[in-house]
Design a protein around this motif. Structure first.
Motif, PDB file in Angstrom:
ATOM      1  N   VAL A  65       0.841  -1.191   0.000  1.00 39.55           N
ATOM      2  CA  VAL A  65       0.000   0.000   0.000  1.00 39.55           C
ATOM      3  C   VAL A  65       0.882   1.249   0.000  1.00 39.55           C
ATOM      4  O   VAL A  65       0.627   2.216  -0.721  1.00 39.55           O
ATOM      5  CB  VAL A  65      -0.921   0.003   1.242  1.00 39.55           C
ATOM      6  N   PHE A  66       1.957   1.181   0.807  1.00 40.57           N
ATOM      7  CA  PHE A  66       2.884   2.309   0.892  1.00 40.57           C
ATOM      8  C   PHE A  66       3.429   2.681  -0.498  1.00 40.57           C
ATOM      9  O   PHE A  66       3.416   3.844  -0.903  1.00 40.57           O
ATOM     10  CB  PHE A  66       4.026   1.949   1.839  1.00 40.57           C
ATOM     11  N   ARG A  89       2.171   2.035  -3.425  1.00 38.91           N
ATOM     12  CA  ARG A  89       1.086   2.568  -4.253  1.00 38.91           C
ATOM     13  C   ARG A  89       0.851   4.045  -3.907  1.00 38.91           C
ATOM     14  O   ARG A  89       0.684   4.885  -4.781  1.00 38.91           O
ATOM     15  CB  ARG A  89      -0.175   1.743  -4.001  1.00 38.91           C
ATOM     16  N   ALA A 122      -4.474  12.964  -4.802  1.00 41.50           N
ATOM     17  CA  ALA A 122      -4.166  12.106  -3.654  1.00 41.50           C
ATOM     18  C   ALA A 122      -4.842  12.650  -2.400  1.00 41.50           C
ATOM     19  O   ALA A 122      -5.354  11.893  -1.584  1.00 41.50           O
ATOM     20  CB  ALA A 122      -2.654  12.023  -3.461  1.00 41.50           C
ATOM     21  N   GLU A 123      -4.844  13.977  -2.284  1.00 35.46           N
ATOM     22  CA  GLU A 123      -5.510  14.582  -1.133  1.00 35.46           C
ATOM     23  C   GLU A 123      -7.014  14.305  -1.190  1.00 35.46           C
ATOM     24  O   GLU A 123      -7.624  13.933  -0.200  1.00 35.46           O
ATOM     25  CB  GLU A 123      -5.255  16.090  -1.117  1.00 35.46           C
ATOM     26  N   GLY A 133      -8.019  11.056  -0.040  1.00 37.47           N
ATOM     27  CA  GLY A 133      -7.823  10.812   1.376  1.00 37.47           C
ATOM     28  C   GLY A 133      -6.551  10.056   1.724  1.00 37.47           C
ATOM     29  O   GLY A 133      -6.475   9.412   2.760  1.00 37.47           O
ATOM     30  N   LEU A 134      -5.533  10.118   0.871  1.00 40.28           N
ATOM     31  CA  LEU A 134      -4.294   9.396   1.162  1.00 40.28           C
ATOM     32  C   LEU A 134      -3.498  10.125   2.257  1.00 40.28           C
ATOM     33  O   LEU A 134      -3.560  11.345   2.363  1.00 40.28           O
ATOM     34  CB  LEU A 134      -3.434   9.272  -0.106  1.00 40.28           C
ATOM     35  N   PRO A 135      -2.744   9.365   3.050  1.00 33.57           N
ATOM     36  CA  PRO A 135      -1.936   9.982   4.117  1.00 33.57           C
ATOM     37  C   PRO A 135      -0.680  10.600   3.540  1.00 33.57           C
ATOM     38  O   PRO A 135       0.402  10.020   3.606  1.00 33.57           O
ATOM     39  CB  PRO A 135      -1.615   8.799   5.033  1.00 33.57           C
ATOM     40  N   ARG A 162       2.348  11.597   6.144  1.00 32.38           N
ATOM     41  CA  ARG A 162       2.984  10.426   6.729  1.00 32.38           C
ATOM     42  C   ARG A 162       3.839   9.717   5.668  1.00 32.38           C
ATOM     43  O   ARG A 162       4.971   9.319   5.916  1.00 32.38           O
ATOM     44  CB  ARG A 162       1.908   9.482   7.260  1.00 32.38           C
TER      45      ARG A 162
END
Lengths: 320, 505
Positions: free
Chosen positions: A193-194, A196, A208-209, A212-214, A217
């Protein structure tokens, strides 16, 4: 499809350079080509390992649309800390324990420096170029200050430091470290996942924002990994050179960036691969080896490399 | 004789027709409005005349002679200037530099000569009433003054035709007044002005004629003195449009309201003023309004993109202060953004990677992707959406606009939020894909979701929604029940015409 083509092209370039290297290789006394001797081939791998390791995480950084100019200085910090920890180690614990502690200490410090880069990039939102340029200067200063501007030499005796150096300068260990790191980072990018998230953020950070991606982090992790691998390279550097050198690693960031770019990763982010970076690193390594075997002036070598970098990127640009 | 005559103007953007055989003519010294709904093609037509957009085909004549306008330079040579809505000024250059850069009437000497530049600029700056130093940075001017600068620049290029694209969209009342005065003055000097707008009151104050565009076609050109705002609105929305998407089975949610799902109470943000409404389970709530009315900003507020200044949002009865899209998403609010290329999709990534992006947390174990589950779930969603693509591994960039939009919808179907805010989801996509999206909206509503649908196409809102909010200038202008709503009523509220808003708040 386009991606596969791009990769095929850098592979093609690597094959071409290897063929050329074989063709123009000087012969040994027994008539065999020096380039193809196992000793020479493993030398190439060993020589590219440090830049190779650094360029793996650099690929992640560049995929997010960033850049990390501080890896050379972080390497210097790591080699300084490794040598300091080893030469000042008490005799209480076993050698293995002391060595493990010294390595963990240096690598952790390097990762922390990377995390600081990431934190500033992600939260203060200053361009990565500026942030890592600043830490390139600052961390170099830290390394020099800690070592009082002097190399920390490691002897050849039977003490901890010498034992460490004799083990960690082995070809098998150095190349093995690169191979392991490459495998881990390939899996990280392609299967997690990281990975991706890293590609998605570099492709389109606004989207991406919205998805809802972190983002913060992920960026902190990416720069931490970059610091961590520069730290690992620093440990290997210490063993190879029998010293902790606060002036080590100058311009390593540029070699690493070159390898990533030759490997087809776009500087604007979102597109690229670990396998491409490995191929890019190999291209640079084989090229250097070929030129040196043929006694080409090292200044001429730099000029030829410059042409190769531009050519490699131009070919990939024309393709997409 | 007409100073400008454009006919048979056709332009497609990626398969979608923006202009179909449109025509337009301009008399010397008149102020001529180009009017139409969002997406009617008025800005595109203006840009084609100004040479910044190349038409697929067009025949344009200036002063009766055929003219080939292939670039802004060509337009400048022909005496055509344009003031863009977004003001194409170089904010980091000075006022003077902005006027002379690219100006064919200012001879460059190779050196920056501020005195010569000032001599050149001053008369035009005086004409528009812009005093002050030409060495000020353009970015330091207010929006209104930047607009005057853009007009002065057009004048210094010897423009006889000046196109203004929604010039008052970012002006306050007094600045707009001054602009109208200037327009009258220019007109008195024989300059022809094309005024692109959808603000009825302004058009009736300053324009001589109006050409109405609808769906990329020229509907009519009318004398302002001989028409009424209502008549123009009728021309804009078209009487026959109700047949396009017959309001199928009126939405059941209106007769049988479910639980209140989302309650918004006196919401203020930087763009919204005192907006209150409720969204029930199973309801499709339409959001109508002109561009800039705050309809996208409503989504931004609900989705944690804009800071909420005051007011309350309650989701499923509990208060919610969305801090970020991530937070809003976890609370159960989804948003399909207006611009799918800029805000939605990762163009270098595949259909699969784009579709599952937001739902990855449940498609992994220990951080490793479960490829099989990813493929299965996305395949199911893409069947539901009738998504057409060569393979799920195909780059999303190779898909048509409608299919790209479906990928974005798939992303949210997989996440299954309670509230889904769709910002103009059918913009620029083909009819078949539109129907698929309408069907999905119906299905989601029947499954008990709350849907908010922003659209520039009023028939679409009338077809899909139970109730329709109309926004104007960031405030709620009216709320209509779909049964009693008509396109005319909605347009009148959106354009803030005299007719009293009904049931607002």
């Amino acid at each position: 499809m386009r991606h596969a083509l791009g990769r095929a092209q850098s592979l093609l370039a690597l094959t071409g350079i290897i063929l050329l290297a074989i063709l123009i290789s000087p012969s040994a006394s027994d008539g065999s080509r020096i380039f193809l001797q196992p000793g020479n081939l493993t030398d190439i791998l060993r020589q590219i390992s440090l830049i190779g390791i650094i360029s793996l995480a650099m690929t992640f950084v560049i995929l997010t649309g960033g850049i990390d100019l501080s890896v050379g200085s972080i390497l210097a910090l790591s080699t300084t800390l490794t040598a300091m920890a080893l030469t000042r180690a008490g005799s209480s614990a076993s050698y293995t324990g002391q060595i493990a502690r010294a390595i963990a200490f240096a690598v952790a410090a390097a990762a922390l420096a990377g995390a600081a880069n990431g934190a500033v990039v992600a939260t203060v939102r200053i361009q990565p170029f500026v942030v890592t340029l600043a830490s390139m200067i600052g961390v170099r200063g830290l390394a020099k200050w800690l070592s009082h501007n002097e190399n920390i030499d490691i002897g050849f005796g039977r003490d901890v430091a010498a034992q460490f150096a004799s083990v960690f300068r082995e070809k098998a260990i150095v190349i093995g470290a690169y191979a392991c790191a490459a495998a881990v980072f390939w899996v990280l990018l392609a299967r997690t996942v990281f990975g991706r998230h890293v590609r998605a953020i570099g492709d389109n950070e606004t989207a991406a924002e919205y998805a809802g991606l972190p983002i913060r982090r992920t960026k902190v992790w990416v720069y931490s990994l970059s610091g961590l691998l520069a730290g690992v390279a620093g440990v290997l550097y210490t063993a190879e050179n029998h010293q902790g050198n606060p002036n080590a690693g100058v311009a390593y960031e540029l070699d690493a960036i070159a390898a990533v770019v030759i490997g087809g990763t776009r500087l604007s982010g979102g597109k690229g691969s670990i396998s491409g970076t490995i191929v890019g690193t190999l291209i640079m390594g084989v090229l250097t080896n070929m030129l040196r075997l043929n006694n080409v002036d090292s200044n001429v070598e730099m000029m030829i490399k410059a042409v190769i970098i531009v050519l490699a990127v131009a070919v990939q640009r024309a393709d997409s | 004789m007409n100073i400008l005559e454009a006919s048979a103007v056709t332009k497609h953007f990626g398969g979608v027709a923006a202009l179909r055989n449109a025509s337009f003519s301009l008399r010397p010294g008149e102020v001529h409005a180009l009017i139409g709904e969002n997406g009617a093609g008025k800005s595109t037509l203006a840009k084609i005349i100004a040479g910044s957009v190349r038409p697929d085909s067009a025949s344009i004549a200036i002063d009766g002679r055929p003219a080939a306008i292939r670039s802004p330079q060509d337009a400048q040579r022909l005496g055509i200037g344009i003031i863009y809505q977004e003001l194409d000024l170089f904010r980091h250059l000075t006022v003077g530099e902005n006027m002379v850069i690219g100006n064919l009437h200012f001879r460059e000497s190779g050196w920056v000569d501020f005195r010569r530049m000032e001599t050149f600029c001053r008369p035009f700056l005086d004409q528009v009433g812009l005093s002050g130093n030409v060495r000020r940075l353009a970015g330091s001017l207010s929006i209104a003054r930047m607009q005057l600068l853009a007009i002065a620049r057009a004048l210094s290029m010897n423009a006889r035709i000046i196109l203004m694209d929604e010039p008052t969209s970012s002006l306050f009342d007094d600045a707009a007044e001054r602009l109208f005065g200037l327009i009258r003055e220019l007109k008195g000097r024989g300059v022809s002005i094309v005024y692109v707008s959808h603000k009825m009151d302004e058009i009736f104050r300053i324009c001589d004629r109006a050409t109405v565009l609808r769906d990329g076609e020229t509907i009519a050109t009318v004398e302002i003195g001989a028409t009424t705002p209502d008549e123009i609105i009728c021309l804009m929305v078209g009487r026959n449009l109700t047949g396009r998407g017959a309001p199928s089975a009126a939405y059941p949610g209106t007769s049988d309201p479910g639980d209140p799902l989302l309650a918004v109470d006196h919401l203020h943000t930087s763009k919204l003023k005192d907006v209150s409404f409720q969204l029930r389970r199973g309801e499709v709530l339409g959001v109508a309004g002109l561009v800039g009315s705050g309809r996208s900003e409503l989504g931004a507020a609900l989705f944690g993109l804009d800071r909420i200044r005051s007011g309350a949002i309650r989701l499923r009865g509990s208060p919610l202060q969305p801090a970020s899209p991530r937070h809003a998403m976890r609370s159960g609010i989804g948003l399909v953004p207006e611009d799918r290329r800029l805000e939605g999709l990762m163009m270098n990534m595949s259909v699969l990677e784009n579709g599952t992006l937001a739902a990855l947390p449940r498609m992994q174990s220990l951080g490793f992707l479960r490829a099989g589950q990813e493929r299965r779930e996305l395949a199911a969603a893409s069947r539901q959406l009738a998504l057409e693509c060569a393979s799920l591994q195909a780059p999303v960039a190779t898909l048509s606009g409608g299919n790209q939009q479906k990928v974005l919808l798939a992303r949210w179907l997989l996440l299954d939020p309670d509230v889904l805010f769709l910002d103009d989801p059918t913009r620029g996509i083909d009819v078949g894909a539109k129907q698929d999206i309408y069907r999905i909206i119906d299905e989601l509503a029947r499954a008990g979701k709350g849907i908010m649908l922003v659209s520039s196409e009023l028939p679409e809102l009338l077809r899909c929604c139970g109730r329709i909010l109309v926004l104007c200038g960031g405030s709620l202008a009216a709320v209509y029940d779909a049964k009693e709503a008509t396109q005319e009523k909605i347009m009148a509220s959106a354009a803030n015409l005299a007719s009293a808003p009904e049931g607002a708040g």
